[in-house]
Design an enzyme around this catalytic site. Structure first.
Site, PDB file in Angstrom:
ATOM      1  CE  LYS A 181      27.629  23.471  -7.276  1.00 36.73           C
ATOM      2  NZ  LYS A 181      26.784  24.408  -6.553  1.00 36.73           N
TER       3      LYS A 181
ATOM      4  NE  ARG B 138      24.819  20.625  -2.014  1.00 37.91           N
ATOM      5  CZ  ARG B 138      24.418  21.733  -2.547  1.00 37.91           C
ATOM      6  NH1 ARG B 138      23.593  21.752  -3.525  1.00 37.91           N
ATOM      7  NH2 ARG B 138      24.831  22.881  -2.121  1.00 37.91           N
TER       8      ARG B 138
ATOM      9  NE  ARG C 167      28.619  32.682  -2.694  1.00 34.43           N
ATOM     10  CZ  ARG C 167      28.466  31.414  -3.032  1.00 34.43           C
ATOM     11  NH1 ARG C 167      28.582  31.050  -4.288  1.00 34.43           N
ATOM     12  NH2 ARG C 167      28.208  30.509  -2.123  1.00 34.43           N
TER      13      ARG C 167
ATOM     14  NE  ARG D 187      24.354  31.079  -0.295  1.00 35.13           N
ATOM     15  CZ  ARG D 187      24.553  30.031  -1.084  1.00 35.13           C
ATOM     16  NH1 ARG D 187      24.595  30.191  -2.379  1.00 35.13           N
ATOM     17  NH2 ARG D 187      24.721  28.843  -0.579  1.00 35.13           N
TER      18      ARG D 187
ATOM     19  NE  ARG E 295      27.399  26.014   1.807  1.00 41.55           N
ATOM     20  CZ  ARG E 295      27.532  27.248   1.310  1.00 41.55           C
ATOM     21  NH1 ARG E 295      28.078  28.209   2.041  1.00 41.55           N
ATOM     22  NH2 ARG E 295      27.134  27.525   0.096  1.00 41.55           N
TER      23      ARG E 295
HETATM   24  P1  AMP Z   1      23.772  26.044  -2.690  1.00 38.79           P
HETATM   25  O1  AMP Z   1      23.132  27.343  -3.030  1.00 38.79           O
HETATM   26  O2  AMP Z   1      23.761  25.068  -3.822  1.00 38.79           O
HETATM   27  O3  AMP Z   1      25.151  26.209  -2.092  1.00 38.79           O
HETATM   28  O4  AMP Z   1      22.854  25.362  -1.544  1.00 38.79           O
HETATM   29  C1  AMP Z   1      22.678  26.006  -0.303  1.00 38.79           C
HETATM   30  C2  AMP Z   1      22.140  25.036   0.716  1.00 38.79           C
HETATM   31  O5  AMP Z   1      20.859  24.519   0.270  1.00 38.79           O
HETATM   32  C3  AMP Z   1      22.975  23.789   0.968  1.00 38.79           C
HETATM   33  O6  AMP Z   1      24.045  24.000   1.870  1.00 38.79           O
HETATM   34  C4  AMP Z   1      21.912  22.841   1.526  1.00 38.79           C
HETATM   35  O7  AMP Z   1      21.582  23.171   2.856  1.00 38.79           O
HETATM   36  C5  AMP Z   1      20.709  23.161   0.662  1.00 38.79           C
HETATM   37  N1  AMP Z   1      20.664  22.321  -0.563  1.00 38.79           N
HETATM   38  C6  AMP Z   1      20.830  22.720  -1.862  1.00 38.79           C
HETATM   39  N2  AMP Z   1      20.707  21.688  -2.708  1.00 38.79           N
HETATM   40  C7  AMP Z   1      20.475  20.595  -1.937  1.00 38.79           C
HETATM   41  C8  AMP Z   1      20.274  19.213  -2.217  1.00 38.79           C
HETATM   42  N3  AMP Z   1      20.340  18.726  -3.463  1.00 38.79           N
HETATM   43  N4  AMP Z   1      20.037  18.384  -1.167  1.00 38.79           N
HETATM   44  C9  AMP Z   1      19.983  18.839   0.085  1.00 38.79           C
HETATM   45  N5  AMP Z   1      20.183  20.120   0.424  1.00 38.79           N
HETATM   46  C10 AMP Z   1      20.432  21.005  -0.569  1.00 38.79           C
END
Ligand code: AMP
Length: 204
Positions: free
Chosen positions: A13, A85, A119, A152, A163
């Site tokens: 995404k 989320r 990744r 990461r 996750r």
């Molecule tokens: P992502 O890069 O989208 O995979 O996000 C990495 C991490 O950021 C997630 O595993 C959460 O710990 C935090 N995170 C990102 N977006 C949100 C959200 N909308 N609400 C809460 N935590 C978030």
């Protein structure tokens, strides 16, 4: 146009949001990137959630996102990647703004796990690679800008399983809250883009 891109971690995404945002001339807002880039007093607390694959508490998330959505460049619209989320976040978002379309990029859990584990991302320009299926030519450096590739902290098996579990339990219910369009994410990047643009009725 105000868009949400939803999908399990590794669904692509972020990659698609980057491409479509250029095409539409609207910003791509990744809440993961916003949180990882946060500085000052909040950083330590935020990192402690991200590292173990937990969601950052809704209020803290909203503090960071609320500021971003009201910047000038969002007036024409935006692509939100990673928010909402859970249902509480979806309801908060409904209070702030109205969303035109929700794109759900679908991949299997096994594919999500494999993609995330391999990744790596360029720390300088953000280009993404997969050390198994799409490695950079110079092992640890970006082909585009020469920046160092980084992994990461939460792209490991334990955090990913957490996750993925959170995605199914907390994030998926938002898809019935909105009328989402389903896109097959297990195809070539350009074909996923083609399907998204078709769903948005935009010429490729
Ligand atoms: P992502 O890069 O989208 O995979 O996000 C990495 C991490 O950021 C997630 O595993 C959460 O710990 C935090 N995170 C990102 N977006 C949100 C959200 N909308 N609400 C809460 N935590 C978030």
């Amino acid at each position: 146009m105000k868009l949400l891109f939803v999908g399990v971690q590794g669904s692509g995404k972020g990659t698609q949001a980057k491409i479509v945002s250029v095409k539409l001339g609207i910003p791509h807002i990744s809440t993961g990137d916003l949180l990882r880039g946060a500085d000052g007093g909040l950083k330590k607390e935020i990192d402690s959630y991200i590292a173990v694959g937990k969601l950052v508490p809704d209020e803290l998330m909203l503090k960071v996102l609320g500021v971003r959505l009201f910047l000038e460049d969002c007036k024409k619209g935006f692509i939100l990647d990673g928010y909402p989320r859970n249902m509480a976040q979806a309801k908060k978002l409904d209070e702030i703004t109205s969303i035109d379309k929700v794109i759900e990029i679908q991949i299997s859990d096994v594919e999500a796990l494999t993609r995330a584990i391999y990744r790596v991302t360029c720390g300088k320009c953000g280009e993404g690679y997969n050390t198994k299926t799409n490695p950079s030519k110079k092992a640890e450096f970006c082909d585009k800008c020469g920046g160092a590739l980084t992994k990461r902290a939460d792209d490991n098996e334990a955090a990913m399983l957490k996750r993925i579990g959170i995605y199914h339990k907390e994030t998926e219910p938002i898809l019935s809250h909105y009328k989402s369009v389903k896109i097959n994410g297990e195809q070539k990047i350009e074909n996923v883009t083609r399907d998204i643009l078709a769903a948005l009725k935009i010429k490729n």
